[in-house]
Design a protein around this motif. Sequence first.
Motif, mmCIF file in Angstrom:
data_model
loop_
_atom_site.group_PDB
_atom_site.id
_atom_site.type_symbol
_atom_site.label_atom_id
_atom_site.label_comp_id
_atom_site.label_asym_id
_atom_site.label_seq_id
_atom_site.Cartn_x
_atom_site.Cartn_y
_atom_site.Cartn_z
ATOM 1 N N THR A 1 18.311 45.548 -6.899
ATOM 2 C CA THR A 1 17.768 46.488 -5.918
ATOM 3 C C THR A 1 16.310 46.118 -5.701
ATOM 4 O O THR A 1 15.520 46.103 -6.650
ATOM 5 N N LEU A 2 15.948 45.811 -4.444
ATOM 6 C CA LEU A 2 14.623 45.286 -4.136
ATOM 7 C C LEU A 2 13.790 46.284 -3.347
ATOM 8 O O LEU A 2 14.333 47.141 -2.639
ATOM 9 N N PRO A 3 12.452 46.154 -3.408
ATOM 10 C CA PRO A 3 11.588 46.909 -2.494
ATOM 11 C C PRO A 3 11.897 46.513 -1.048
ATOM 12 O O PRO A 3 12.427 45.423 -0.789
ATOM 13 N N ASP A 4 11.552 47.371 -0.113
ATOM 14 C CA ASP A 4 11.905 47.146 1.295
ATOM 15 C C ASP A 4 11.421 45.794 1.811
ATOM 16 O O ASP A 4 12.145 45.096 2.525
ATOM 17 N N TYR A 5 10.180 45.420 1.474
ATOM 18 C CA TYR A 5 9.620 44.162 1.982
ATOM 19 C C TYR A 5 10.464 42.969 1.553
ATOM 20 O O TYR A 5 10.836 42.119 2.372
ATOM 21 N N LEU A 6 10.795 42.894 0.253
ATOM 22 C CA LEU A 6 11.603 41.781 -0.237
ATOM 23 C C LEU A 6 13.027 41.850 0.295
ATOM 24 O O LEU A 6 13.626 40.824 0.634
ATOM 25 N N ASN A 7 13.565 43.048 0.367
ATOM 26 C CA ASN A 7 14.943 43.206 0.834
ATOM 27 C C ASN A 7 15.096 42.747 2.281
ATOM 28 O O ASN A 7 16.116 42.162 2.661
ATOM 29 N N TYR A 8 14.068 42.983 3.103
ATOM 30 C CA TYR A 8 14.110 42.585 4.517
ATOM 31 C C TYR A 8 14.143 41.062 4.665
ATOM 32 O O TYR A 8 14.818 40.527 5.548
ATOM 33 N N LEU A 9 13.440 40.353 3.787
ATOM 34 C CA LEU A 9 13.340 38.897 3.897
ATOM 35 C C LEU A 9 14.410 38.152 3.100
ATOM 36 O O LEU A 9 14.574 36.944 3.269
ATOM 37 N N LEU A 10 15.139 38.854 2.241
ATOM 38 C CA LEU A 10 16.108 38.197 1.360
ATOM 39 C C LEU A 10 17.242 37.553 2.159
ATOM 40 O O LEU A 10 17.841 38.179 3.030
ATOM 41 N N THR A 11 17.531 36.292 1.851
ATOM 42 C CA THR A 11 18.631 35.586 2.518
ATOM 43 C C THR A 11 19.739 35.181 1.553
ATOM 44 O O THR A 11 20.885 35.008 1.953
ATOM 45 N N GLU A 12 19.397 35.024 0.263
ATOM 46 C CA GLU A 12 20.405 34.553 -0.689
ATOM 47 C C GLU A 12 20.048 35.013 -2.097
ATOM 48 O O GLU A 12 18.878 35.050 -2.476
ATOM 49 N N CYS A 13 21.073 35.380 -2.851
ATOM 50 C CA CYS A 13 20.904 35.696 -4.273
ATOM 51 C C CYS A 13 22.065 35.045 -5.007
ATOM 52 O O CYS A 13 23.230 35.363 -4.746
ATOM 53 N N LYS A 14 21.764 34.127 -5.896
ATOM 54 C CA LYS A 14 22.838 33.438 -6.608
ATOM 55 C C LYS A 14 22.406 33.127 -8.036
ATOM 56 O O LYS A 14 21.215 33.100 -8.362
ATOM 57 N N TRP A 15 23.405 32.911 -8.892
ATOM 58 C CA TRP A 15 23.147 32.510 -10.273
ATOM 59 C C TRP A 15 22.918 31.007 -10.294
ATOM 60 O O TRP A 15 23.748 30.238 -9.830
ATOM 61 N N LYS A 16 21.770 30.582 -10.820
ATOM 62 C CA LYS A 16 21.511 29.144 -10.908
ATOM 63 C C LYS A 16 21.857 28.590 -12.281
ATOM 64 O O LYS A 16 21.882 27.377 -12.478
ATOM 65 N N SER A 17 22.110 29.476 -13.253
ATOM 66 C CA SER A 17 22.587 29.072 -14.575
ATOM 67 C C SER A 17 23.214 30.291 -15.230
ATOM 68 O O SER A 17 23.266 31.372 -14.638
ATOM 69 N N SER A 18 23.669 30.132 -16.461
ATOM 70 C CA SER A 18 24.330 31.239 -17.153
ATOM 71 C C SER A 18 23.362 32.343 -17.556
ATOM 72 O O SER A 18 23.790 33.428 -17.951
ATOM 73 N N LYS A 19 22.060 32.090 -17.443
ATOM 74 C CA LYS A 19 21.097 33.134 -17.789
ATOM 75 C C LYS A 19 19.925 33.215 -16.813
ATOM 76 O O LYS A 19 18.839 33.667 -17.175
ATOM 77 N N ALA A 20 20.159 32.795 -15.575
ATOM 78 C CA ALA A 20 19.087 32.867 -14.580
ATOM 79 C C ALA A 20 19.667 33.017 -13.182
ATOM 80 O O ALA A 20 20.690 32.422 -12.852
ATOM 81 N N MET A 21 19.005 33.833 -12.368
ATOM 82 C CA MET A 21 19.373 33.977 -10.963
ATOM 83 C C MET A 21 18.160 33.647 -10.102
ATOM 84 O O MET A 21 17.012 33.745 -10.559
ATOM 85 N N ILE A 22 18.417 33.232 -8.872
ATOM 86 C CA ILE A 22 17.335 32.909 -7.953
ATOM 87 C C ILE A 22 17.514 33.704 -6.666
ATOM 88 O O ILE A 22 18.625 33.819 -6.143
ATOM 89 N N LEU A 23 16.410 34.274 -6.184
ATOM 90 C CA LEU A 23 16.393 35.040 -4.942
ATOM 91 C C LEU A 23 15.633 34.220 -3.907
ATOM 92 O O LEU A 23 14.467 33.867 -4.125
ATOM 93 N N LYS A 24 16.282 33.906 -2.789
ATOM 94 C CA LYS A 24 15.656 33.104 -1.743
ATOM 95 C C LYS A 24 15.351 33.979 -0.534
ATOM 96 O O LYS A 24 16.142 34.853 -0.177
ATOM 97 N N PHE A 25 14.188 33.697 0.099
ATOM 98 C CA PHE A 25 13.713 34.536 1.192
ATOM 99 C C PHE A 25 13.494 33.712 2.453
ATOM 100 O O PHE A 25 13.392 32.485 2.411
ATOM 101 N N ASP A 26 13.384 34.415 3.581
ATOM 102 C CA ASP A 26 13.337 33.781 4.889
ATOM 103 C C ASP A 26 11.992 33.133 5.191
ATOM 104 O O ASP A 26 11.897 32.268 6.052
ATOM 105 N N SER A 27 10.932 33.561 4.514
ATOM 106 C CA SER A 27 9.607 33.007 4.777
ATOM 107 C C SER A 27 8.776 33.057 3.506
ATOM 108 O O SER A 27 9.198 33.621 2.492
ATOM 109 N N ILE A 28 7.598 32.471 3.565
ATOM 110 C CA ILE A 28 6.690 32.500 2.419
ATOM 111 C C ILE A 28 6.292 33.946 2.134
ATOM 112 O O ILE A 28 5.954 34.709 3.045
ATOM 113 N N LEU A 29 6.352 34.335 0.865
ATOM 114 C CA LEU A 29 6.062 35.711 0.465
ATOM 115 C C LEU A 29 4.559 35.929 0.332
ATOM 116 O O LEU A 29 3.778 34.975 0.280
#
Length: 243
Positions: free
Chosen positions: A146-174
């Motif tokens: 669950t993200l703050p509005d600013y991050l949630n608006y720009l979020l394009t992808e959320c995926k697991w990059k390993s068994s103990k890490a996830m990465i959140l990708k956004f549409d522009s530089i934060l």
Amino acid sequence: MVGETTKSTTNGKAVFYITFETVGETTLSASSDHDLDTIDSISKKVNVIESMCLETQNDVCVTCVPLANIIDGQCVCVDFSIEINVYCQCIDRYIQEGNECIMNCFNSFNTSDVMGYYNNDYKSISIEFESDVVESSESSCFSRITLPDYLNYLLTECKWKSSKAMILKFDSILNGNEYNIELDSSLTPVNEKCREQIYFLNLTVPSIELPMPELSLDGPTLHHLYCGNESLSVFNILDSSDI
């Protein structure tokens, strides 16, 4: 046995209050004046005891009540239990498992087990757990955050990059500000942990200072462009790729 042995009822239910005058094993059963042929009557065995010892041989106790062990010929309640009316009962926050009392706990993460940070591209955030996560086999982690509005608006992808890490990708530089992210508290460690309760799983992504480009331009101070294909070149001498 002393107490009520018969009762009248209009709703098919009856509660009996009885006491026993002798110790030992007895069998309780019940029937009605209007039993149907399809009803199975089930009897129940009851052990009436005056001590925590259920069985003796040659005046020596060989079997104790549940949650008790024989120590120096006496039945003693196991660790994390107390004696109540010739029975043993687990203390608060402990539950019975077999003939032991174990802590009633949950296999879950808490806030100290997780961290988040900006990546060097400034367009993504990584979230890392202390240990492997059972749910990391999922193709997406959108439902786990669950993200703050600013991050949630720009979020394009959320995926697991390993068994103990996830990465959140956004549409522009934060913007590099500090943000609080809430994670699904049901995320489960592969290596079991014993928590007294399930905590809210929140993390703080610390703020960063975004890099500022440096320029030192080199070129003529005055130049006349004539009609034709002539061009003017200006270089940033701090960037070796321009030279």
